[in-house]
Design a protein around this motif. Structure first.
Motif, PDB file in Angstrom:
ATOM      1  N   TYR A  51       0.933  -1.315   0.128  1.00 18.67           N
ATOM      2  CA  TYR A  51      -0.480   0.123   0.081  1.00 18.67           C
ATOM      3  C   TYR A  51       1.063   1.160  -0.001  1.00 18.67           C
ATOM      4  N   ALA A  52       1.675   1.102   0.729  1.00 21.96           N
ATOM      5  CA  ALA A  52       2.739   1.983   1.305  1.00 21.96           C
ATOM      6  C   ALA A  52       3.383   2.752  -0.735  1.00 21.96           C
ATOM      7  N   GLN A  53       3.838   1.936  -1.326  1.00 22.15           N
ATOM      8  CA  GLN A  53       4.611   1.270  -2.842  1.00 22.15           C
ATOM      9  C   GLN A  53       3.744   2.322  -3.259  1.00 22.15           C
ATOM     10  N   GLU A  54       2.280   1.728  -3.883  1.00 19.45           N
ATOM     11  CA  GLU A  54       1.552   2.244  -4.518  1.00 19.45           C
ATOM     12  C   GLU A  54       1.052   3.722  -4.213  1.00 19.45           C
ATOM     13  N   HIS A  55       1.205   3.788  -2.729  1.00 20.53           N
ATOM     14  CA  HIS A  55       0.568   5.505  -2.295  1.00 20.53           C
ATOM     15  C   HIS A  55       0.881   6.433  -1.859  1.00 20.53           C
ATOM     16  N   GLY A  56       2.741   5.673  -2.519  1.00 19.66           N
ATOM     17  CA  GLY A  56       3.819   7.102  -1.728  1.00 19.66           C
ATOM     18  C   GLY A  56       4.117   7.886  -0.706  1.00 19.66           C
ATOM     19  N   LEU A  57       3.477   6.370   0.485  1.00 19.96           N
ATOM     20  CA  LEU A  57       3.742   6.539   1.731  1.00 19.96           C
ATOM     21  C   LEU A  57       5.164   5.888   2.498  1.00 19.96           C
ATOM     22  N   ASP A  58       5.148   6.756   3.655  1.00 20.17           N
ATOM     23  CA  ASP A  58       6.331   6.388   4.530  1.00 20.17           C
ATOM     24  C   ASP A  58       6.043   5.356   5.444  1.00 20.17           C
ATOM     25  N   LEU A  59       6.473   4.206   5.187  1.00 22.71           N
ATOM     26  CA  LEU A  59       6.052   2.915   5.809  1.00 22.71           C
ATOM     27  C   LEU A  59       7.019   2.602   6.907  1.00 22.71           C
ATOM     28  N   ASP A  60       7.603   3.286   7.338  1.00 24.26           N
ATOM     29  CA  ASP A  60       7.694   3.054   8.764  1.00 24.26           C
ATOM     30  C   ASP A  60       6.937   3.950   9.728  1.00 24.26           C
ATOM     31  N   GLN A  61       6.813   4.896   9.161  1.00 21.94           N
ATOM     32  CA  GLN A  61       5.397   5.523   9.762  1.00 21.94           C
ATOM     33  C   GLN A  61       4.092   4.474   9.945  1.00 21.94           C
ATOM     34  N   LEU A  62       3.942   4.081   8.778  1.00 26.70           N
ATOM     35  CA  LEU A  62       2.397   3.088   8.808  1.00 26.70           C
ATOM     36  C   LEU A  62       2.734   1.692   9.561  1.00 26.70           C
ATOM     37  N   MET A  63       3.949   0.977   9.751  1.00 24.40           N
ATOM     38  CA  MET A  63       4.367   0.203  10.827  1.00 24.40           C
ATOM     39  C   MET A  63       3.752   0.866  11.382  1.00 24.40           C
ATOM     40  N   GLY A  64       4.368   2.233  12.367  1.00 18.94           N
ATOM     41  CA  GLY A  64       4.141   2.173  14.154  1.00 18.94           C
ATOM     42  C   GLY A  64       3.193   2.363  14.560  1.00 18.94           C
ATOM     43  N   PRO A  65       3.455   2.473  16.454  1.00 20.20           N
ATOM     44  CA  PRO A  65       2.218   2.985  16.880  1.00 20.20           C
ATOM     45  C   PRO A  65       1.277   4.402  17.311  1.00 20.20           C
ATOM     46  N   GLY A  66       2.442   5.455  15.949  1.00 20.21           N
ATOM     47  CA  GLY A  66       1.472   6.680  16.213  1.00 20.21           C
ATOM     48  C   GLY A  66       0.530   7.122  15.093  1.00 20.21           C
ATOM     49  N   PRO A  67       0.437   8.515  15.462  1.00 25.99           N
ATOM     50  CA  PRO A  67      -0.853   8.291  14.822  1.00 25.99           C
ATOM     51  C   PRO A  67      -0.782   8.824  12.870  1.00 25.99           C
ATOM     52  N   TYR A  68       0.159   9.028  12.523  1.00 21.05           N
ATOM     53  CA  TYR A  68       0.290   8.876  11.013  1.00 21.05           C
ATOM     54  C   TYR A  68      -0.930   7.481   9.783  1.00 21.05           C
ATOM     55  N   LYS A  69      -0.372   6.251  10.423  1.00 19.39           N
ATOM     56  CA  LYS A  69      -1.287   5.463  10.076  1.00 19.39           C
ATOM     57  C   LYS A  69      -3.147   5.068  10.117  1.00 19.39           C
ATOM     58  N   GLU A  70      -3.752   6.578  11.283  1.00 21.42           N
ATOM     59  CA  GLU A  70      -4.461   5.971  11.148  1.00 21.42           C
ATOM     60  C   GLU A  70      -5.377   6.825  10.308  1.00 21.42           C
ATOM     61  N   GLN A  71      -4.792   8.172   9.188  1.00 20.82           N
ATOM     62  CA  GLN A  71      -5.394   8.884   7.901  1.00 20.82           C
ATOM     63  C   GLN A  71      -5.895   7.600   6.935  1.00 20.82           C
ATOM     64  N   TYR A  72      -4.710   6.526   6.772  1.00 20.37           N
ATOM     65  CA  TYR A  72      -5.146   6.262   5.834  1.00 20.37           C
ATOM     66  C   TYR A  72      -5.860   4.453   6.616  1.00 20.37           C
ATOM     67  N   ARG A  73      -6.056   4.562   7.424  1.00 17.34           N
ATOM     68  CA  ARG A  73      -6.602   2.725   7.585  1.00 17.34           C
ATOM     69  C   ARG A  73      -8.081   2.352   7.348  1.00 17.34           C
ATOM     70  N   ALA A  74      -9.016   3.483   7.403  1.00 14.83           N
ATOM     71  CA  ALA A  74     -10.074   3.061   6.450  1.00 14.83           C
ATOM     72  C   ALA A  74      -9.578   2.507   5.260  1.00 14.83           C
ATOM     73  N   ASP A  75      -8.563   3.765   4.205  1.00 16.22           N
ATOM     74  CA  ASP A  75      -8.052   3.021   2.281  1.00 16.22           C
ATOM     75  C   ASP A  75      -7.845   2.009   2.953  1.00 16.22           C
ATOM     76  N   MET A  76      -6.456   1.384   3.888  1.00 15.33           N
ATOM     77  CA  MET A  76      -6.110   0.126   4.105  1.00 15.33           C
ATOM     78  C   MET A  76      -6.815  -0.716   3.930  1.00 15.33           C
ATOM     79  N   ILE A  77      -7.589  -0.524   4.854  1.00 18.38           N
ATOM     80  CA  ILE A  77      -8.935  -1.769   5.208  1.00 18.38           C
ATOM     81  C   ILE A  77      -9.549  -2.367   3.588  1.00 18.38           C
ATOM     82  N   HIS A  78     -10.066  -1.437   3.235  1.00 15.84           N
ATOM     83  CA  HIS A  78     -10.751  -1.520   1.841  1.00 15.84           C
ATOM     84  C   HIS A  78      -9.632  -2.006   0.748  1.00 15.84           C
TER      85      HIS A  78
END
Ligand SMILES: Nc1ncnc2c1ncn2[C@@H]1O[C@H](COP(=O)(O)OP(=O)(O)OP(=O)(O)O)[C@@H](O)[C@H]1O
Ligand SMILES: C[C@@](O)(CCOP(=O)(O)O)CC(=O)O
Length: 224
Positions: A51-78
């Motif tokens: 998902y990070a690759q396709e959307h140009g996102l920061d994988l480390d932050q997506l993997m971490g516990p912080g708020p960054y991944k929450e912005q993308y969660r609903a879309d990642m789920i779909h």
């Protein structure tokens, strides 16, 4: 499964609501047992990587516990669900692939599968900790692949505690399968209450750590 170097003796499949502490608890177990004994598999690892690759996102932050991944969660789920609809075991299989190395936390830069696959004789991992089962199909996949070795662990925390860790209810996420898929119909082998006023995690995890020690001794008897 051709990519798996050897079978683990124990597969602990963890689930729990957002911010219940699944990562915290699995990392604590790994610290106690040592990375040569158990590895952590994150089903969301390959999902987030792609998902990070396709959307140009920061994988480390997506993997971490912080708020960054929450912005993308609903879309990642779909996004993940469209893959799962075609093949419910898709991410389980990817996460398990080459999962025989001492540490596999699904984070970019720390995955050493290639090295270990080349040096399979060094592999001594006993247990796999799957940190993030979310759907019945996730649990069923491990139960089917490792019927003797799989045990399920539910991590539970109150909404108050989860809020203190940064959780707030999000419609479309907290009422969807990703969060509720294992709420009913599963009898977990173990339940860990991750709360300040519960017995300490060390105390609650003792029987689970004991299982791994037993699996380790069985494994060394079988190998000798
Ligand atoms: N027992 C604990 N003591 C101190 N901090 C904790 C404890 N359990 C969890 N935390 C902290 O709470 C936050 C959420 O925990 P964690 O990331 O493990 O939850 P999670 O269930 O994996 O969440 P998500 O589903 O969002 O990935 C993290 O910052 C973690 O360090
Ligand atoms: C997209 C998703 O994998 C995100 C999981 O992130 P995390 O384990 O909460 O960090 C959830 C899902 O697969 O439904």
């Amino acid at each position: 499964m051709e990519d798996r170097v050897s079978e683990p003796s124990l597969v602990l499949v963890f689930s729990g609501k957002r911010k219940s502490g699944k990562d915290y608890v699995t990392e604590l177990i790994q610290q106690r047992l040592g990375p040569d004994v158990c590895c952590i598999l994150r089903l969301s690892g390959p999902l987030k990587e792609q998902y990070a690759q396709e959307h140009g996102l920061d994988l480390d932050q997506l993997m971490g516990p912080g708020p960054y991944k929450e912005q993308y969660r609903a879309d990642m789920i779909h996004w993940g669900e469209s893959r799962r609809r075609q093949d419910p075991g898709f991410f389980c299989r990817l996460a398990s692939r080459g999962a025989c190395q001492p540490v596999w936390v699904g984070e970019r830069g720390s995955c050493c599968c290639d090295v270990i696959l080349q040096t399979a004789e060094l592999c001594s991992v006993i247990g796999q900790l799957v940190s993030d089962a979310r759907r019945l199909s996730d649990l069923q996949w491990f139960q089917a692949e490792f019927p003797q070795q799989t045990q399920s662990v539910r991590v539970q925390s109150s909404e108050k505690t989860r809020s203190q860790r940064g959780w707030s209810f999000t419609a479309g996420v907290d009422d969807a399968e990703s969060e509720c898929g294992l709420d009913n119909g599963v009898e977990f082998d173990w339940i860990v209450i991750n709360e300040a006023d519960a017995p300490s995690l060390d105390e609650q995890l003792r029987p689970i750590l004991q299982l791994t020690e037993e699996a380790a001794s069985t494994s060394s008897v079988n190998q000798s």
